[in-house]
Design a protein around this motif. Sequence first.
Motif, PDB file in Angstrom:
ATOM      1  N   ASP A   1      16.416  14.938  36.149  1.00 47.89           N
ATOM      2  CA  ASP A   1      15.775  16.041  35.424  1.00 47.89           C
ATOM      3  C   ASP A   1      14.384  15.640  34.919  1.00 47.89           C
ATOM      4  OD1 ASP A   1      15.941  18.756  34.417  1.00 47.89           O
ATOM      5  OD2 ASP A   1      16.077  17.890  32.420  1.00 47.89           O
TER       6      ASP A   1
ATOM      7  N   THR B   1      29.651  21.843  23.367  1.00 50.74           N
ATOM      8  CA  THR B   1      29.322  20.443  23.085  1.00 50.74           C
ATOM      9  C   THR B   1      27.926  20.290  22.499  1.00 50.74           C
ATOM     10  OG1 THR B   1      28.467  20.201  25.321  1.00 50.74           O
ATOM     11  CG2 THR B   1      30.771  19.590  24.976  1.00 50.74           C
TER      12      THR B   1
ATOM     13  N   ALA C   1      21.803   6.995  26.785  1.00 55.03           N
ATOM     14  CA  ALA C   1      21.742   8.371  26.312  1.00 55.03           C
ATOM     15  C   ALA C   1      23.119   8.991  26.118  1.00 55.03           C
ATOM     16  CB  ALA C   1      20.939   9.192  27.315  1.00 55.03           C
ATOM     17  N   ILE C   2      23.911   8.940  27.159  1.00 50.60           N
ATOM     18  CA  ILE C   2      25.186   9.653  27.122  1.00 50.60           C
ATOM     19  C   ILE C   2      26.146   9.044  26.114  1.00 50.60           C
ATOM     20  CG2 ILE C   2      26.068   8.360  29.110  1.00 50.60           C
ATOM     21  CD1 ILE C   2      27.591  10.894  29.928  1.00 50.60           C
TER      22      ILE C   2
ATOM     23  N   PHE D   1      25.381   8.016  23.137  1.00 57.39           N
ATOM     24  CA  PHE D   1      25.080   8.657  21.856  1.00 57.39           C
ATOM     25  C   PHE D   1      25.661  10.065  21.807  1.00 57.39           C
ATOM     26  CE2 PHE D   1      21.347   5.664  21.993  1.00 57.39           C
ATOM     27  CZ  PHE D   1      21.717   4.914  20.905  1.00 57.39           C
ATOM     28  N   GLU D   2      25.528  10.784  22.915  1.00 58.88           N
ATOM     29  CA  GLU D   2      26.129  12.121  22.952  1.00 58.88           C
ATOM     30  C   GLU D   2      27.628  12.025  22.732  1.00 58.88           C
ATOM     31  OE1 GLU D   2      23.141  14.722  25.850  1.00 58.88           O
ATOM     32  OE2 GLU D   2      25.095  14.134  26.610  1.00 58.88           O
TER      33      GLU D   2
ATOM     34  N   ALA E   1      20.948  13.703  24.708  1.00 56.92           N
ATOM     35  CA  ALA E   1      21.026  12.295  25.065  1.00 56.92           C
ATOM     36  C   ALA E   1      19.692  11.582  24.933  1.00 56.92           C
ATOM     37  CB  ALA E   1      21.532  12.187  26.497  1.00 56.92           C
ATOM     38  N   ILE E   2      18.678  12.118  25.585  1.00 61.01           N
ATOM     39  CA  ILE E   2      17.404  11.420  25.662  1.00 61.01           C
ATOM     40  C   ILE E   2      16.730  11.343  24.298  1.00 61.01           C
ATOM     41  CG2 ILE E   2      16.200  13.516  26.401  1.00 61.01           C
ATOM     42  CD1 ILE E   2      14.367  11.705  28.080  1.00 61.01           C
TER      43      ILE E   2
ATOM     44  N   THR F   1      24.158  19.016  25.338  1.00 59.97           N
ATOM     45  CA  THR F   1      24.503  17.666  25.801  1.00 59.97           C
ATOM     46  C   THR F   1      25.173  17.771  27.158  1.00 59.97           C
ATOM     47  OG1 THR F   1      26.674  17.828  24.778  1.00 59.97           O
ATOM     48  CG2 THR F   1      24.940  16.871  23.442  1.00 59.97           C
ATOM     49  N   GLU F   2      24.373  18.047  28.172  1.00 57.46           N
ATOM     50  CA  GLU F   2      24.941  18.262  29.502  1.00 57.46           C
ATOM     51  C   GLU F   2      25.657  17.017  30.036  1.00 57.46           C
ATOM     52  OE1 GLU F   2      21.796  19.007  28.700  1.00 57.46           O
ATOM     53  OE2 GLU F   2      21.647  21.174  28.911  1.00 57.46           O
ATOM     54  N   GLU F   3      25.066  15.838  29.826  1.00 57.86           N
ATOM     55  CA  GLU F   3      25.666  14.614  30.362  1.00 57.86           C
ATOM     56  C   GLU F   3      27.062  14.401  29.771  1.00 57.86           C
ATOM     57  OE1 GLU F   3      22.494  14.972  29.245  1.00 57.86           O
ATOM     58  OE2 GLU F   3      21.270  13.267  29.862  1.00 57.86           O
ATOM     59  N   HIS F   4      27.132  14.465  28.466  1.00 58.61           N
ATOM     60  CA  HIS F   4      28.448  14.331  27.826  1.00 58.61           C
ATOM     61  C   HIS F   4      29.411  15.380  28.350  1.00 58.61           C
ATOM     62  CE1 HIS F   4      31.626  14.096  24.838  1.00 58.61           C
ATOM     63  NE2 HIS F   4      31.488  15.394  24.665  1.00 58.61           N
ATOM     64  N   ALA F   5      28.935  16.612  28.456  1.00 61.01           N
ATOM     65  CA  ALA F   5      29.816  17.702  28.892  1.00 61.01           C
ATOM     66  C   ALA F   5      30.413  17.399  30.267  1.00 61.01           C
ATOM     67  CB  ALA F   5      29.040  19.023  28.917  1.00 61.01           C
TER      68      ALA F   5
ATOM     69  N   SER G   1      20.411  16.536  19.342  1.00 59.94           N
ATOM     70  CA  SER G   1      21.683  16.007  19.842  1.00 59.94           C
ATOM     71  C   SER G   1      21.653  15.731  21.336  1.00 59.94           C
ATOM     72  CB  SER G   1      22.809  16.994  19.529  1.00 59.94           C
ATOM     73  OG  SER G   1      22.622  18.190  20.257  1.00 59.94           O
TER      74      SER G   1
ATOM     75  N   SER H   1      32.577   9.622  26.328  1.00 62.69           N
ATOM     76  CA  SER H   1      32.748  11.008  26.785  1.00 62.69           C
ATOM     77  C   SER H   1      34.008  11.157  27.635  1.00 62.69           C
ATOM     78  CB  SER H   1      31.523  11.444  27.586  1.00 62.69           C
ATOM     79  OG  SER H   1      30.350  11.334  26.809  1.00 62.69           O
TER      80      SER H   1
ATOM     81  N   ASN I   1      28.385  11.340  19.098  1.00 64.52           N
ATOM     82  CA  ASN I   1      28.118  12.537  18.305  1.00 64.52           C
ATOM     83  C   ASN I   1      29.209  13.588  18.475  1.00 64.52           C
ATOM     84  OD1 ASN I   1      26.519  14.108  16.545  1.00 64.52           O
ATOM     85  ND2 ASN I   1      25.587  15.171  18.276  1.00 64.52           N
ATOM     86  N   ASN I   2      29.809  13.607  19.656  1.00 63.86           N
ATOM     87  CA  ASN I   2      30.860  14.595  19.917  1.00 63.86           C
ATOM     88  C   ASN I   2      32.248  14.119  19.493  1.00 63.86           C
ATOM     89  OD1 ASN I   2      30.264  17.236  21.778  1.00 63.86           O
ATOM     90  ND2 ASN I   2      28.626  15.739  21.880  1.00 63.86           N
TER      91      ASN I   2
ATOM     92  N   ARG J   1      20.492  17.897  34.532  1.00 62.69           N
ATOM     93  CA  ARG J   1      20.728  16.778  33.621  1.00 62.69           C
ATOM     94  C   ARG J   1      21.955  15.940  34.002  1.00 62.69           C
ATOM     95  NH1 ARG J   1      18.009  17.249  28.211  1.00 62.69           N
ATOM     96  NH2 ARG J   1      15.884  17.330  28.985  1.00 62.69           N
TER      97      ARG J   1
ATOM     98  N   GLU K   1      16.511   7.665  31.198  1.00 67.80           N
ATOM     99  CA  GLU K   1      15.882   8.941  30.850  1.00 67.80           C
ATOM    100  C   GLU K   1      14.674   8.727  29.951  1.00 67.80           C
ATOM    101  OE1 GLU K   1      19.207   8.260  30.823  1.00 67.80           O
ATOM    102  OE2 GLU K   1      20.364  10.108  30.649  1.00 67.80           O
ATOM    103  N   HIS K   2      14.886   7.947  28.892  1.00 71.01           N
ATOM    104  CA  HIS K   2      13.767   7.645  28.003  1.00 71.01           C
ATOM    105  C   HIS K   2      12.647   6.974  28.792  1.00 71.01           C
ATOM    106  CE1 HIS K   2      11.346   6.034  24.738  1.00 71.01           C
ATOM    107  NE2 HIS K   2      11.440   4.858  25.319  1.00 71.01           N
TER     108      HIS K   2
END
Lengths: 634, 634
Positions: A385, B350, A159-160, A162-163, B159-160, B353-357, B157, A123, A166-167, B382, A355-356
């Motif tokens: 969260d 995005t 988690a992040i 993967f985000e 993260a978790i 996907t708050e974490e990625h953002a 999409s 990211s 994906n981005n 998040r 998170e998971h």
Amino acid sequence: MTAGILGSIHSPADVHALSSQQLRDLCLEIRSTLLNYGRKHGGHIGSNLGVVELTVALHRVFGSPRDRFVFDVSHQSYVHKMLTGRAEAYLDESRFGEVTGFTNPLESEHDSFVLGHTGTSISLACGLAKTRDMQHTAAGASEIGNVIAIIGDGSLSSAIAFEGLNNAAEQGGNLIIVVNDNEMSIAEDFGGMYGNLARLRASNGTAELNLFKAFGLDYRYVEQGNDVDTLVAALEDLKDIDHPVVLHIHTTKGLGFSDETEAQDGSDGCNQTNPQPHAGQCEANHWQDPDSALGKPLDARKYYGQMAMASLESRFENEPGLVVISPATPGSNGITRDFRERAGSHYVDTGITEEHAAAFAAGIAKAGGRPVLATSATFFQRIYDQLQQELALNHVPATLLIFGAGISGADNTHSGTFDMTMFANTPDVACLAPTSGEQMLDMLAWATGPSDHGVTAIRMPGEQILAMERSADMAFDPAERADAHETTIDITGDCPFTRYQIVRPGREVAILGLGNTLPLAAEVAATLENDDDINATLIDAQQYSAMDGELLDVLADGHRVVVTLEDGQLEGGWGEKVTAFYANSTNPKAATVHALNFGASKEFTDRVPLAELDERYGLTVEAVADRIRRVLAR
Amino acid sequence: MTAGILGSIHSPADVHALSSQQLRDLCLEIRSTLLNYGRKHGGHIGSNLGVVELTVALHRVFGSPRDRFVFDVSHQSYVHKMLTGRAEAYLDESRFGEVTGFTNPLESEHDSFVLGHTGTSISLACGLAKTRDMQHTAAGASEIGNVIAIIGDGSLSSAIAFEGLNNAAEQGGNLIIVVNDNEMSIAEDFGGMYGNLARLRASNGTAELNLFKAFGLDYRYVEQGNDVDTLVAALEDLKDIDHPVVLHIHTTKGLGFSDETEAQDGSDGCNQTNPQPHAGQCEANHWQDPDSALGKPLDARKYYGQMAMASLESRFENEPGLVVISPATPGSNGITRDFRERAGSHYVDTGITEEHAAAFAAGIAKAGGRPVLATSATFFQRIYDQLQQELALNHVPATLLIFGAGISGADNTHSGTFDMTMFANTPDVACLAPTSGEQMLDMLAWATGPSDHGVTAIRMPGEQILAMERSADMAFDPAERADAHETTIDITGDCPFTRYQIVRPGREVAILGLGNTLPLAAEVAATLENDDDINATLIDAQQYSAMDGELLDVLADGHRVVVTLEDGQLEGGWGEKVTAFYANSTNPKAATVHALNFGASKEFTDRVPLAELDERYGLTVEAVADRIRRVLAR
């Protein structure tokens, strides 16, 4: 150390100037430097041994800092530091302390970020690339060239990350994601995707089923991830590529360590699925300084962690729903390999996926189980969260064991100062701060017991409590201690720890110690008695999620000064609530109470010795006593 | 409504008893019920229209509550509610208020969790399944049968969700993950994996490249995701399966809506990549109550969001690094479709996907850009860890626009009460609370300006501020207002908003309003003047990240009572710090100040009307004035 090639490397330009043979020699020299450094200083040696050739190849092919490297978690950045003007900090023992264990822009223009938590590199790299591309579009040029994220070592399951994957494809433009696949996480790799990585390795990257391609990314594979020539060629191919690509390389963590005789496994982080792991692989988390580790008693994390696990283990046979969850790093928290093996399905390592792990715990608890989620204060930040939504809002009986909490000399990416503001300000979480091993066991017994309650967070005792117990000869073998303890509290009812406990009644001054600060509170009380003839009331608060208004009201009668001590950040913490309680009370006597709060300032600190921080925050016996005296003298 | 089949469904058993023809008729009836309900009441109608057949099939095949459904985010659980004893709440207009928009175990034993944030269903389902399997091993039986997670609509999409997918395969045992693929997120789908979903759809699930298989999961595909017979057959096949499996179904969001004439797009959430979207698809977020929406002026989120975007847009041409990032739900925050189209590459959605953002923003800023990350207070939760590590610790000039913050009648999964404790207690974040549109623009200009500063969080003004501006005829068109505003502050220097602003000087009592509470503070001051002849000092605090010690010290001279008002949780918030400042001050006069704090209690509230909450928290003119009077009378 030898005055070899490494000593002549002052910047990446010097790497560019080497011959191919010198490049290979440099790798050998770096490997022996790492081993020597690790033996004497400790650190994340295994992961760095695995990326020696990768890092040399990166600096050979690319031009830092124009080309930007983002090392995920950045604990594998030692070789990068050696090649960017900081070799002496690894070669010269007297200069070992000059660099941090993580990348840091304050140290070098070649370090992109301060990083210590996993999975964010993709990211961050997307962000660097985005600005570059916007500048290109607007002005036809940018000061940023290639952007390269280096991720692996289990981070990929975060988690992040993967985000980010994906981005990345969606964003387009130059972006190189190097996946350092060493078949390992910190302890065990966990998760279905590791099967796909294995399949890709087995097929030399040709398997149709490909996680990275499924995310829309281009993909290359290099089996010889510890061969510098192969890596240089592969990176040359990717340099200035016009779209995101994953370079999957197969490396050996801890390569070179097998020749060493002093096998160390300070973190107990060895891969249990591999019965004969490479000795260097077995060093999975940290090397400890061997001199200080030799014959050293357990630290507080491991000591109280082992005690907690021993008390849970005795119940596994009769309580199928009792499950310990560790999102990686179990060894640091006293969750030993032996325990994990004996626990069987009562123990789950979810990988580095906080998170998971938190939502998983909520599910277990909702189905009638009693999950115990254990990790560091700093990593619990990832579940903020889920703590509120899946756990607290659903009022499920999950237990969170917070390790490594409190003010310390840690680096700025692993601070234990911030957890209380997170837990205490979330509704419906019972936040407990034990001041002895037995109190911790009682709290754990209630939290994991049959009563209908919500989330319980237990801030595991720190070194101050362990030192107090050691000085009282109480700190014998933690498992024996857990076996010997019989809970006298009622674990079937409401929380038995909501009331502040009066340790010693007194008058004029009340000193409220929370968790690790109780020994300090006792010392202050003793000093006031000896030096000032003040018989102060000493209180063990036990918990930091709710005011004990009844006791605070009682204290207002006969106490002019009420002092709170906490081992964490003052702002948003516990003590300020005590102060606000008195200010907002409708009890007229409350208005006469002068409250004083002691704790950490709101700031990041980086490897500042604890004693210096205690001085800075006034968390010493004399500083606390002095402030009390000044108020009494008004 | 008709007294058709739906009215006779009182529990899942009634669904089991229907004939195949009745099952199809039931689907039609549910669809028309949803449309009628949506027109009259509003809600997440599009997503529910897409899963009518899926939900009927789930209740046909499985036996809830023994078999457990976990609906991700749970905004698509209306049909589930209709089939589990709550049909009247959708059929009978007078009972529309009886059920929440989300699953809730307090409402029904068929609801597994309270859920409103995305992506957690797989992890929660893993937890339910884990306890079941542990019970099975220990006792040979469990009260839990199949565990089914239903996820889609862009949640995948998150993260978790990826962590959940990665852990599900490893766990083994019965677990069914239904991926509801409607080709849509809330606004635009974003991310490389959507390409893989498209490929799977195009190949009827047979493509070798398969994201789910890459995660180690078994996989089935159903193209006819809105055909109840096909779904029943597919689910029958999976019932009691002994390992985790993904059932990927292709559905049409908003199916049935095309016959309707009253196209609504209250959320402005239409898919811009599809030039002719299905009318029901275009309803992507919420339906608003059409009567109340008709001719209704913009709410505060949209109003100030549009103003902020207009001011940024005027700079895009000359500032390539100025990038607005929205992790989905742009429409609710005034980031209109028109703006997004004009912004081009200056705008990035995005996905959810708050974490990625957040880390993406850190990367943009580190490279010299000026990212503006906009989302709801509740969704910012998040990024707690990224806020501290990637953003604050790296001291990057990222701007965070916090929408929907403050005490409200929202449901318990979308509260705006908690953000201040998160932002204000993180070091090195400037937390600003504007009390007018122009002040917000100034703050935004500084935060995104050229000076060398770290993270800035701007708590966007709420309805109280907008009402005040409307009553003063200031709230004209937000874009025109942004164009007309010229910043007079110095955007090149240190933060110009660190000092509390004296709006009106007075004596005896000082009332400090923060953000949305400034209008209340002014009313209290007016009441004290009119009724008690007290000329109170009125202060606009402007920010909540640092004490203005200098001003607070000045106030100690001549003010017996200092009152703080905040639109958020008191514990861990702002006012208690003011109180602690006075208590811990070495200024002798400070000890004579009586501080009073007003804000929300630490609790979850679920759709409690705002006026009732204000009464409960004493946040009314009379309650505040009364407490001041009582202290003055002492």
